[in-house]
Design a protein around this motif. Structure first.
Motif, mmCIF file in Angstrom:
data_model
loop_
_atom_site.group_PDB
_atom_site.id
_atom_site.type_symbol
_atom_site.label_atom_id
_atom_site.label_comp_id
_atom_site.label_asym_id
_atom_site.label_seq_id
_atom_site.Cartn_x
_atom_site.Cartn_y
_atom_site.Cartn_z
ATOM 1 N N ILE A 13 0.740 -1.450 -0.116
ATOM 2 C CA ILE A 13 0.024 0.414 -0.162
ATOM 3 C C ILE A 13 1.067 1.445 0.238
ATOM 4 C CG2 ILE A 13 -1.625 1.352 1.460
ATOM 5 C CD1 ILE A 13 -2.962 -0.966 0.729
ATOM 6 N N LYS A 14 0.167 3.065 -0.528
ATOM 7 C CA LYS A 14 0.999 3.916 -1.064
ATOM 8 C C LYS A 14 0.034 4.491 -1.634
ATOM 9 C CE LYS A 14 5.410 5.999 -3.228
ATOM 10 N NZ LYS A 14 5.993 5.904 -4.223
ATOM 11 N N ASN A 15 -0.079 5.664 -0.539
ATOM 12 C CA ASN A 15 -0.970 6.522 -0.894
ATOM 13 C C ASN A 15 -2.027 6.009 -0.881
ATOM 14 O OD1 ASN A 15 1.234 8.930 -0.403
ATOM 15 N ND2 ASN A 15 1.437 8.277 -2.548
ATOM 16 N N TYR A 63 3.375 -8.381 9.742
ATOM 17 C CA TYR A 63 2.367 -10.144 9.882
ATOM 18 C C TYR A 63 1.059 -9.636 10.173
ATOM 19 C CZ TYR A 63 0.506 -14.869 9.909
ATOM 20 O OH TYR A 63 -0.331 -16.321 9.993
ATOM 21 N N LEU A 64 0.358 -9.592 9.205
ATOM 22 C CA LEU A 64 -1.276 -10.203 9.090
ATOM 23 C C LEU A 64 -2.011 -11.176 9.674
ATOM 24 C CD1 LEU A 64 -2.484 -7.864 6.204
ATOM 25 C CD2 LEU A 64 -1.385 -7.107 8.390
ATOM 26 N N GLY A 65 -1.858 -12.428 9.212
ATOM 27 C CA GLY A 65 -1.909 -13.412 9.365
ATOM 28 C C GLY A 65 -2.458 -14.407 7.989
ATOM 29 N N THR A 66 -3.359 -15.612 7.987
ATOM 30 C CA THR A 66 -3.690 -16.225 6.889
ATOM 31 C C THR A 66 -4.351 -16.436 6.064
ATOM 32 O OG1 THR A 66 -4.065 -18.069 8.091
ATOM 33 C CG2 THR A 66 -1.866 -18.325 7.738
ATOM 34 N N VAL A 67 -4.812 -16.617 4.943
ATOM 35 C CA VAL A 67 -6.403 -16.713 4.375
ATOM 36 C C VAL A 67 -6.362 -18.288 3.689
ATOM 37 C CG1 VAL A 67 -6.841 -13.916 3.728
ATOM 38 C CG2 VAL A 67 -5.798 -15.755 2.310
ATOM 39 N N LYS A 83 0.494 -16.958 4.233
ATOM 40 C CA LYS A 83 0.879 -15.943 5.204
ATOM 41 C C LYS A 83 0.618 -14.869 4.891
ATOM 42 C CE LYS A 83 2.984 -19.042 8.307
ATOM 43 N NZ LYS A 83 1.913 -19.009 9.693
ATOM 44 N N VAL A 84 -0.108 -13.692 4.949
ATOM 45 C CA VAL A 84 0.113 -12.502 4.707
ATOM 46 C C VAL A 84 0.517 -10.969 5.560
ATOM 47 C CG1 VAL A 84 -1.610 -10.416 3.456
ATOM 48 C CG2 VAL A 84 -2.620 -13.119 3.523
ATOM 49 N N PHE A 85 1.136 -10.659 4.276
ATOM 50 C CA PHE A 85 1.887 -9.826 4.926
ATOM 51 C C PHE A 85 2.050 -7.760 4.669
ATOM 52 C CE2 PHE A 85 4.625 -13.497 5.513
ATOM 53 C CZ PHE A 85 5.472 -13.170 6.674
ATOM 54 N N LEU A 86 1.925 -6.917 5.227
ATOM 55 C CA LEU A 86 1.872 -5.886 4.725
ATOM 56 C C LEU A 86 3.026 -5.185 4.951
ATOM 57 C CD1 LEU A 86 -0.440 -3.371 4.310
ATOM 58 C CD2 LEU A 86 -0.233 -2.930 7.081
ATOM 59 N N CYS A 87 3.035 -4.553 3.600
ATOM 60 C CA CYS A 87 4.284 -3.694 3.136
ATOM 61 C C CYS A 87 3.645 -2.519 2.824
ATOM 62 C CB CYS A 87 5.461 -3.843 2.292
ATOM 63 S SG CYS A 87 6.552 -2.698 2.098
ATOM 64 N N CYS A 88 3.885 -1.468 3.968
ATOM 65 C CA CYS A 88 3.458 0.049 3.572
ATOM 66 C C CYS A 88 5.073 1.075 2.839
ATOM 67 C CB CYS A 88 3.269 0.942 4.583
ATOM 68 S SG CYS A 88 1.689 0.199 4.995
#
Length: 134
Positions: A13-15, A63-67, A83-88
């Protein structure tokens, strides 16, 4: 069907926009991600996949979790549980790895329900941004 869980996905995610790549296999727009290499941890795989597929280097991942979702892995319908990660925060200019992604694009959150999404990407968005699909 067996569940394949040695995989990851990165929500970039950005802006208030999300970076997605149009997959060359016809499965739609996708987050960076993929399977772990031998002995690799999920976070290391997420960083590697971001660099390989999108040409960017993560400064920090959360780290956010899993889907759980269905995807075609080498043409075979499979359950995947990344496994889901968020990168800002990242370095570099996004550029697609053409053997996996035809193009990259930043999408506004309001655009996501109108494009063909890769099923695991859609599962991530539904879980973590469910208001987009109401």
């Amino acid at each position: 069907m067996q569940v394949f869980d040695k995989c990851c996905a990165v929500f970039i995610i950005k802006n208030n926009k999300i970076l997605l790549g149009l997959r060359t296999d016809g499965q739609g727009w996708s987050m960076a991600g993929g399977k772990l290499e031998n002995g690799e941890k999920h976070e290391a795989a997420a960083k590697r996949e971001m660099q390989e597929e999108f040409n960017i280097i993560a400064k920090k991942l959360q780290y956010l979790g899993t889907v759980k979702s269905i995807a075609y892995v080498k043409g075979v319908k499979s359950f995947v549980q990344p496994k889901v990660f968020l990168c800002c925060s990242f370095e570099g200019e996004p550029k697609p790895q053409l053997c996996e992604m035809k193009e990259l694009r930043w999408f506004g959150l309001d655009e996501l329900k109108y494009i063909k999404l890769f099923e695991p990407t859609k599962a991530v968005l539904k879980k973590y941004m469910n208001h987009l699909f109401d």
